[in-house]
Design a protein around this motif. Structure first.
Motif, PDB file in Angstrom:
ATOM      1  N   ASP A  28     -14.769  24.706  31.651  1.00 48.91           N
ATOM      2  CA  ASP A  28     -13.678  25.459  32.272  1.00 48.91           C
ATOM      3  C   ASP A  28     -13.029  24.571  33.334  1.00 48.91           C
ATOM      4  N   PRO A  29     -12.200  23.616  32.900  1.00 49.15           N
ATOM      5  CA  PRO A  29     -11.630  22.672  33.855  1.00 49.15           C
ATOM      6  C   PRO A  29     -10.535  23.299  34.709  1.00 49.15           C
ATOM      7  N   ALA A  30     -10.242  22.653  35.791  1.00 48.44           N
ATOM      8  CA  ALA A  30      -9.090  23.021  36.610  1.00 48.44           C
ATOM      9  C   ALA A  30      -7.838  22.431  35.953  1.00 48.44           C
ATOM     10  N   THR A  47      -4.688  21.681  30.995  1.00 49.94           N
ATOM     11  CA  THR A  47      -6.019  21.222  31.385  1.00 49.94           C
ATOM     12  C   THR A  47      -6.521  20.059  30.546  1.00 49.94           C
ATOM     13  N   GLU A  48      -6.020  19.931  29.322  1.00 52.98           N
ATOM     14  CA  GLU A  48      -6.557  18.883  28.454  1.00 52.98           C
ATOM     15  C   GLU A  48      -5.579  18.518  27.352  1.00 52.98           C
ATOM     16  N   ILE A  49      -5.791  17.342  26.793  1.00 54.40           N
ATOM     17  CA  ILE A  49      -5.075  16.859  25.610  1.00 54.40           C
ATOM     18  C   ILE A  49      -6.110  16.623  24.529  1.00 54.40           C
ATOM     19  N   PHE A  58      -3.752  21.721  25.902  1.00 53.94           N
ATOM     20  CA  PHE A  58      -4.343  23.048  26.055  1.00 53.94           C
ATOM     21  C   PHE A  58      -4.165  23.507  27.492  1.00 53.94           C
ATOM     22  N   GLY A  59      -3.926  24.794  27.650  1.00 55.33           N
ATOM     23  CA  GLY A  59      -3.831  25.335  28.991  1.00 55.33           C
ATOM     24  C   GLY A  59      -3.304  26.749  28.985  1.00 55.33           C
ATOM     25  N   ILE A  70      -3.688  31.739  27.100  1.00 55.90           N
ATOM     26  CA  ILE A  70      -4.333  30.435  26.984  1.00 55.90           C
ATOM     27  C   ILE A  70      -4.182  29.974  25.539  1.00 55.90           C
ATOM     28  N   GLY A  71      -3.817  28.700  25.370  1.00 50.67           N
ATOM     29  CA  GLY A  71      -3.680  28.186  24.015  1.00 50.67           C
ATOM     30  C   GLY A  71      -3.196  26.750  23.986  1.00 50.67           C
TER      31      GLY A  71
END
Length: 116
Positions: A28-30, A47-49, A58-59, A70-71
């Motif tokens: 569960d990143p920031a 939050t991520e690639i 993603f975020g 979220i998606g």
């Protein structure tokens, strides 16, 4: 992707988060970066690639319709968006994360929009 939207430093963290997410389903990143349309009410907290497909991020996504979710999103798609006045998506240069993605998602569900 337009370098003004995601810097090299952001990309490094987003890809590292993407790799961690593959290894840890409870990760569960920031948020790393906040993007928004200055003239259309859309906001993304990314939050991520995906390490295998660098166009997918993603975020928490809010298109200004009162239903943030979220998606996964296309970075090229975001970069191509224009608001009502034709303005492109911008990066919030002053965004500082204060909580994990799940915290932003909870607050967004309650407010009907991303509160950051």
């Amino acid at each position: 992707m337009n370098n003004a939207l995601i810097t090299d430093e952001h990309r490094i963290v987003l890809l590292a988060n993407g790799r961690e997410s593959l290894q840890n389903p409870d990760f569960d990143p920031a948020p790393v970066v906040k993007l928004f349309t200055p003239d259309a009410g859309a906001t993304w907290l990314l939050t991520e690639i995906d390490p295998d497909d660098h166009d997918h991020a993603f975020g928490l996504c809010d298109l200004g319709l009162g239903m943030p979710e979220i998606g996964w999103v296309s970075l090229q798609g975001i970069a191509a968006l224009r608001g009502r006045l034709g303005l492109p998506v911008e990066r919030d240069l002053h965004f500082q994360t204060e909580k994990r993605l799940s915290g932003y998602a909870r607050d967004a569900r309650l407010a009907g929009r991303i509160v950051a």
